[in-house]
Every structure is written in structure tokens, then in C-alpha cells.
Design a protein around this motif. Sequence first.
Motif, mmCIF file in Angstrom:
data_model
loop_
_atom_site.group_PDB
_atom_site.id
_atom_site.type_symbol
_atom_site.label_atom_id
_atom_site.label_comp_id
_atom_site.label_asym_id
_atom_site.label_seq_id
_atom_site.Cartn_x
_atom_site.Cartn_y
_atom_site.Cartn_z
ATOM 1 N N GLN A 67 0.812 -1.203 0.000
ATOM 2 C CA GLN A 67 0.000 0.000 0.000
ATOM 3 C C GLN A 67 0.861 1.276 0.000
ATOM 4 O O GLN A 67 1.849 1.349 0.744
ATOM 5 C CB GLN A 67 -0.850 -0.003 1.264
ATOM 6 C CG GLN A 67 -2.194 0.632 1.087
ATOM 7 C CD GLN A 67 -3.066 0.342 2.302
ATOM 8 O OE1 GLN A 67 -2.771 0.830 3.393
ATOM 9 N NE2 GLN A 67 -4.099 -0.432 2.128
ATOM 10 N N GLY A 68 0.457 2.199 -0.820
ATOM 11 C CA GLY A 68 1.093 3.520 -0.778
ATOM 12 C C GLY A 68 2.453 3.629 -1.442
ATOM 13 O O GLY A 68 3.108 4.673 -1.364
ATOM 14 N N GLY A 96 3.021 3.701 -4.531
ATOM 15 C CA GLY A 96 2.951 4.439 -5.787
ATOM 16 C C GLY A 96 2.523 3.570 -6.951
ATOM 17 O O GLY A 96 2.797 3.875 -8.102
ATOM 18 N N LYS A 97 1.777 2.531 -6.635
ATOM 19 C CA LYS A 97 1.353 1.562 -7.654
ATOM 20 C C LYS A 97 0.380 2.181 -8.665
ATOM 21 O O LYS A 97 0.603 2.104 -9.875
ATOM 22 C CB LYS A 97 0.639 0.420 -6.922
ATOM 23 C CG LYS A 97 0.720 -0.902 -7.569
ATOM 24 C CD LYS A 97 0.103 -1.981 -6.710
ATOM 25 C CE LYS A 97 -0.017 -1.745 -5.232
ATOM 26 N NZ LYS A 97 -1.228 -1.105 -4.762
ATOM 27 N N THR A 98 -0.669 2.806 -8.122
ATOM 28 C CA THR A 98 -1.671 3.388 -9.017
ATOM 29 C C THR A 98 -1.043 4.495 -9.860
ATOM 30 O O THR A 98 -1.289 4.600 -11.064
ATOM 31 C CB THR A 98 -2.858 3.926 -8.179
ATOM 32 O OG1 THR A 98 -3.311 2.854 -7.338
ATOM 33 C CG2 THR A 98 -3.993 4.383 -9.055
ATOM 34 N N THR A 99 -0.226 5.303 -9.217
ATOM 35 C CA THR A 99 0.464 6.366 -9.951
ATOM 36 C C THR A 99 1.331 5.761 -11.055
ATOM 37 O O THR A 99 1.354 6.255 -12.180
ATOM 38 C CB THR A 99 1.355 7.182 -8.971
ATOM 39 O OG1 THR A 99 0.573 7.545 -7.837
ATOM 40 C CG2 THR A 99 1.910 8.428 -9.633
ATOM 41 N N ARG A 106 -9.788 -0.189 -1.200
ATOM 42 C CA ARG A 106 -9.607 1.229 -0.848
ATOM 43 C C ARG A 106 -10.657 2.030 -1.625
ATOM 44 O O ARG A 106 -10.672 2.010 -2.860
ATOM 45 C CB ARG A 106 -8.195 1.691 -1.204
ATOM 46 C CG ARG A 106 -7.888 3.102 -0.728
ATOM 47 C CD ARG A 106 -6.392 3.370 -0.726
ATOM 48 N NE ARG A 106 -5.809 3.363 -2.075
ATOM 49 C CZ ARG A 106 -5.705 4.443 -2.830
ATOM 50 N NH1 ARG A 106 -6.166 5.606 -2.392
ATOM 51 N NH2 ARG A 106 -5.148 4.381 -4.030
ATOM 52 N N GLN A 163 -9.214 7.176 -8.258
ATOM 53 C CA GLN A 163 -7.844 7.666 -8.493
ATOM 54 C C GLN A 163 -7.339 7.198 -9.866
ATOM 55 O O GLN A 163 -6.776 7.977 -10.640
ATOM 56 C CB GLN A 163 -6.913 7.147 -7.392
ATOM 57 C CG GLN A 163 -5.517 7.755 -7.435
ATOM 58 C CD GLN A 163 -4.546 7.043 -6.481
ATOM 59 O OE1 GLN A 163 -4.960 6.200 -5.678
ATOM 60 N NE2 GLN A 163 -3.286 7.389 -6.573
ATOM 61 N N LYS A 182 9.577 6.881 -6.174
ATOM 62 C CA LYS A 182 9.986 7.886 -5.176
ATOM 63 C C LYS A 182 11.501 8.021 -5.074
ATOM 64 O O LYS A 182 12.034 8.307 -4.000
ATOM 65 C CB LYS A 182 9.356 7.584 -3.809
ATOM 66 C CG LYS A 182 7.840 7.385 -3.926
ATOM 67 C CD LYS A 182 7.161 7.298 -2.590
ATOM 68 C CE LYS A 182 5.701 6.863 -2.762
ATOM 69 N NZ LYS A 182 4.962 6.757 -1.551
ATOM 70 N N ASP A 237 13.073 10.276 -6.244
ATOM 71 C CA ASP A 237 13.337 11.701 -6.022
ATOM 72 C C ASP A 237 13.420 12.043 -4.545
ATOM 73 O O ASP A 237 14.038 13.029 -4.166
ATOM 74 C CB ASP A 237 12.248 12.550 -6.689
ATOM 75 C CG ASP A 237 10.837 12.091 -6.315
ATOM 76 O OD1 ASP A 237 10.595 10.869 -6.320
ATOM 77 O OD2 ASP A 237 9.993 12.946 -6.001
ATOM 78 N N GLU A 297 5.747 12.883 -8.827
ATOM 79 C CA GLU A 297 4.336 12.503 -8.817
ATOM 80 C C GLU A 297 3.678 12.655 -10.179
ATOM 81 O O GLU A 297 2.645 12.066 -10.447
ATOM 82 C CB GLU A 297 3.600 13.335 -7.769
ATOM 83 C CG GLU A 297 4.046 12.997 -6.365
ATOM 84 C CD GLU A 297 3.300 13.799 -5.321
ATOM 85 O OE1 GLU A 297 2.253 13.316 -4.870
ATOM 86 O OE2 GLU A 297 3.773 14.898 -4.991
HETATM 87 N N1 LIG Z 1 7.677 11.935 -4.830
HETATM 88 C C1 LIG Z 1 7.057 10.920 -5.424
HETATM 89 N N2 LIG Z 1 5.824 10.577 -5.047
HETATM 90 C C2 LIG Z 1 5.208 9.545 -5.643
HETATM 91 C C3 LIG Z 1 5.866 8.790 -6.651
HETATM 92 N N3 LIG Z 1 5.009 7.811 -7.036
HETATM 93 C C4 LIG Z 1 3.889 7.966 -6.306
HETATM 94 N N4 LIG Z 1 3.996 8.997 -5.466
HETATM 95 C C5 LIG Z 1 3.017 9.468 -4.477
HETATM 96 O O1 LIG Z 1 2.840 8.469 -3.502
HETATM 97 C C6 LIG Z 1 1.512 8.490 -2.992
HETATM 98 C C7 LIG Z 1 0.907 7.095 -3.071
HETATM 99 O O2 LIG Z 1 0.787 6.760 -4.429
HETATM 100 P P1 LIG Z 1 -0.323 5.740 -4.969
HETATM 101 O O3 LIG Z 1 -0.121 5.601 -6.409
HETATM 102 O O4 LIG Z 1 -1.679 6.123 -4.498
HETATM 103 O O5 LIG Z 1 0.117 4.444 -4.222
HETATM 104 P P2 LIG Z 1 -0.543 3.002 -4.278
HETATM 105 O O6 LIG Z 1 0.573 2.047 -4.158
HETATM 106 O O7 LIG Z 1 -1.411 2.858 -5.442
HETATM 107 O O8 LIG Z 1 -1.400 2.980 -2.970
HETATM 108 P P3 LIG Z 1 -2.570 1.912 -2.617
HETATM 109 O O9 LIG Z 1 -3.578 1.976 -3.724
HETATM 110 O O10 LIG Z 1 -3.112 2.428 -1.328
HETATM 111 O O11 LIG Z 1 -1.941 0.605 -2.491
HETATM 112 C C8 LIG Z 1 0.778 9.507 -3.819
HETATM 113 O O12 LIG Z 1 0.718 10.710 -3.104
HETATM 114 C C9 LIG Z 1 1.638 9.676 -5.054
HETATM 115 O O13 LIG Z 1 1.487 10.941 -5.635
HETATM 116 C C10 LIG Z 1 7.211 9.158 -7.019
HETATM 117 O O14 LIG Z 1 7.873 8.551 -7.862
HETATM 118 N N5 LIG Z 1 7.742 10.225 -6.374
#
Ligand SMILES: Nc1nc2c(ncn2[C@@H]2O[C@H](COP(=O)(O)OP(=O)(O)OP(=O)(O)O)[C@@H](O)[C@H]2O)c(=O)[nH]1
Length: 617
Positions: A234-235, A237-240, A265, A271, A373, A375, A401
Amino acid sequence: MVGANAALGTSAASFSATSSVAVAGAAAGAAATGRRESGVRSPCVASSSSSLSLGVRCRAVSVRRPGLDASRSLRSSLLASGSSGVGFSRNEFFARHEAFFLASNIGILHEARRENGRGLVVRAAVFDQLTDSLEAAWSKLKKEDVLTKDNIKEPMKDIRRALLEADVSLPVVRRFVKSVSEKAIGMGVVRGVRPDQQLVKVVNDELVGLMGGEMVGIEFAKSGPTVILMAGLQGVGKTTACGKLALFCKKKGKSVMMVATDVYRPAAIDQLVTLGKQVEVPVFEAGNQLRPAEIAKRGLAEGKKQGIDVIIVDTAGRLQVDRGMMDELKQIKQVVNPTEVLLVVDAMTGQEAAGLVASFNLEIGITGAILTKLDGDSRGGAALSVKEVSNKPIKFVGEGEGMTALEPFYPDRMASRILGMGDVLTFVEKAQEVMVKEDAELMQKRIMEAKFDFNDFLAQTRNLARMGSMSNIMKFLPGMNKVSPQQIREAEKSLKIMESMINSMTPKERADPDLLAKSPSRRRRVANGSGRSQEQVSALVAQLFQMRVRMKSLATMMQGGSIPGMEGLEEGMKGGRKAAPGTAKRKRSRGFASQLAESGAKSSPKGSGGFGGFAKK
Ligand SMILES: Nc1nc2c(ncn2[C@@H]2O[C@H](COP(=O)(O)OP(=O)(O)OP(=O)(O)O)[C@@H](O)[C@H]2O)c(=O)[nH]1
């Protein structure tokens, strides 16, 4: 030309502060919220009727890849024109603008001849700490004549410490240090190459190997859609990453669809839909009542029906690895039979990320990792450990992001950046995105004929601005990691001032700077029009003439494609051991540095300052 400068009778020193550097403003788009209904939601595709919705300052580390001569030359030239120590004089910094121009032009022309369009590579604050620590290791060898078991002890301790501080796992560090030590001691004397440079070379090669050697890209299916299954905690950055990857594939000319299977979620589906709108890719969703595997199955069927090339399946994350998550992923994997299974890991978790890649691989079988991340991580241990620990490659890195902040992972370029050598190839690729080959050719011709004028200057500066923010672009260039944010701000301000002066010139004056050089009244008019002093205008004109000379001279050397410092080391390292002091090669090497110095000196009237730092100190 010198006459024209003299006629201006000005000290160009004042212009140092009004010199030019590209600025950029990238606007982040605000996203609209998607509705939770049925069908494939897309801003561009009709809704489906379906009910589902080396600072090292070593001038000579080679990169073992064929066909990179011009890029090497660029890098070598940039290194040669750069700082040779910690800290950066303002003149050196401003001088890079010329190098930017040249690098973008010559680089584009060179790379245009290369067939394979490759992506970009990371830029970030990542590795800053590691780079600095490694510099300390080389510096301990500066006075040595040859690498021995004894004199590499201390530098190797530094390297070991640096890697551990970067959060590289201990077994990896041990293997790395052992291998570097053995190779370094075995090298003996390489004529023309200092021991500290030898060690940098060994470390470079080992780093490249550690990170997997070659870049491993996405494997596209030979027939039918390519299915990419995304997994991760979780968190992370998978969806991103799904959105970024969708955009990446789109840029490759593929049609893409994303499938939202995170039913846990509440905002996850929205998202993904929002990201889909941003990158103009349809998103298949089916609410949160069905099982994820069922949604994935229907999404795949829908994608096939629409003839989509790439289907990216987003999945739910968990706080930690658990059986439920693994089972669910296995079920999805079974129904979609993916071409790629990519584990998304957060770079900030360091070696833990590498461990996760290994355990996910054991459990579900993955094809590679996306490191996000980067960066935000100044240590870089994850990038260094993933391949070694899991035997799976990092395929992409996320370093922001925004949707464009995803880049293929090139181990050699990354090693280059770790060693403070910049990443000129990436710089060139970025330039290619904003400049067409024909423009670059034309500009190149004007540089070679020393006809570069204020119109060209503005055009080039604007092109550079389109490549990204100054601070981002600079990370690709050797030695630029030492430039302070304050210097960047000043440079950005300076550019605006300069543009205002150029904007106050008539089209004829922009095309023929001689007019301004010869006429105080014209300079006065430009000064009044731009709200600047006459001295500033005079300095600007003087700078242009100086730039013409230096750029032509540097461009000639870059085009030659052979920068002796680099070449000498490479050959020496190959075991040639030929470049004895005083040989032609050595002489050419000195000639290069002194030519740079001379070109600066010749064109700068006494006390002119300006871009005087261009020559290597
Ligand atoms: N600085 C930075 N932030 C990032 C990067 N990739 C994702 N994020 C941020 O990380 C946070 C979580 O990203 P999500 O894509 O929601 O993560 P996720 O893994 O899909 O989360 P779940 O769906 O809860 O499992 C968001 O605020 C994104 O904008 C990155 O490469 N750099």
C-alpha cells in the motif's frame, strides 16, 4: 570579433550576473474526479455499453557500450569545461549554457542516426550522499603511483561505508568490495591513468554489473494484448505508476487500457480513473462488488474486444505482505496470464525494497520491479540492491508525482550519475523531445560558422526551458550537482533580464549583433527599452561574440568525436598501456584543455570576466 568587444569598451564582468540559463515552468495538472458508474471510462474513447465499467572529477570513466562516441565526447567536454573540485564558481556555472546548447545540438544530430528510441533515465537528488562519500575515497589515492593492497585499504573502507550508508545490504556490500579490491590490485600501472581514476573505473564497472548491466525494457506480447500486472504494498505508488506506464506505452504508439481491481480502498478506482483522464487512457472498472480476479478477467475481455495493445491491471495493496494478498494476486495472474508482472517498490525503503522484490518473486513470480519515489531518496540503496538480491531487474524508476516522471532504468547511466559524471545521454534524449533534427542541423551550421546570433540564443534558451526546470536539467550534466539552489535562482533571474534586453532589440540587431557592437546609440536604445543599463547591454553583446568563438571551438572538438582524456583511459584500461607520457595522445589531451582555456582567453578582453570560467581551471 575581439575588435568588436574592444569597441564596446565594457567590462563583461557585470554580465556574469545577467547571463543566461534556461528556465522552465512545468505545470502540474489538476485532475477531475471520475464518477463511480459503469463501463470503460475514457476521455478519448467512447464509453462502453457494457454494464461493467565523480563530482569525482575524474575525466575518464568509460561506459562499455558501442556507438556512444559522440555522447562520450559530450560528457568529456562537459567535464573538461567543468569544475574540478567541490563548489562551483559562478562563471563555470554560466559557462554551461554554451555546453547545453552544444550538447543538445550535437547530441541530437548524433542520436538521430541511432535507431532505437530509448527513454529517459533518472534525475534526482538520489545518490548525492553516496557520490560525495565516494569522492572521499578517490581523493585518498591522489598521491599514489599505483594501486596496491595497502593503499586501497582506506579507500575501500570508505566505499564500504558509503554503500552501507546508502542502505545497500551487507552481503551485497561485501561482495562488491571484495570484487573491486581484487580487480583494482590486479590492474598494476596503467600509463597515463592515475590510480584514483583506475579505481573509479573499476567501481563504475562493478556498479553497472551490480545494477544488472543492461537496461531491461518492457516485453511486449508478440500477439494479442500485452498484459501488465502491477503489484505492490500500500502507498508505494502503484496506481500512480499505472498512469505513468500507460503514458509511457502511449508514447510508444500503443493503445492502452487500465483495469481497476482495487476493490478495498474506496478512492482507488476513482484515483485510477482520474489518472486515466490525465493521460487520456480509458479505464475499465466494475465497482467494488466483484472479486478482483473477475474484474481483471472482464477487463481483459473488454480490452481484447477493443483491440487494445497494452492492458495495465492495477491491484490492491496491503500494509504488509500477507497470504490474502498473495492469493489474490495469484488468482488475477492466473486469469489474465500477464506478459509482465511488475512489483512496485518504494525507493525510500532501501534494502527492504530489494527483499520485497525477492519475496514477491518467490511467491507469485515477477518479471521486474518499478522503483518509485527515487526523487525523495538521497541514498539509493534500493537501486543498488534489487538486482543482486532478487535477480530481477529494475525496469523503471519513478522520480516524481507527475505522469511523465517514469523512466527506464539504465544501469550504466545510473552508475555514471553515482560517480558524479552526469548523464549526458539522457540530456540528449530530453533535447530530442523538444527539438527537431533539422533545427539542430541548422543551429549546428550556425555555430560552426560562428554566426550564432541573438535569435539563435533565444531559440536555444527556449528549447532548453521546454526540457524541464533548470535544476532538473542540470542533474544530467557532470559536475552540476554542486550548483546551489541560490545559484540556480540567480541564473533564472538573469535569463529573464537577458531576454528583456534581447526583446528590446530590432530584428536586424538580433540577427546582426555587429550593429549593436558598433553603435552606442543603439545600445542606449536597447538599455532604455529594457530598463537596463547601457553597460549591461554592452556586456551582453560582448558575451555573444565570446560565445561564438568558444562554441565553435568546442563544437569542432565535440564533432571530432574523440576526447583524448576519455579515450586514453579506455585504451589504457583495455590493457593497451600505450599512452605513455609525452605521446601524441597525451599531447592531444593537454591540447584539449588548453584549447578551451585559450578560446576563452582569446575572446575575453582583459577583465571581461563573463564566461571566463569556461576554461578548465
Ligand atoms: N515523490 C514521489 N511521489 C510519488 C511517486 N510515485 C507515487 N507517489 C506518491 O505516492 C503516494 C501514493 O501513491 P499511490 O499511487 O496512491 O500508491 P498506491 O501504491 O497505489 O497505494 P494503494 O492503492 O493504497 O496501495 C501519492 O501521493 C503519489 O502521488 C514518485 O515517484 N515520487
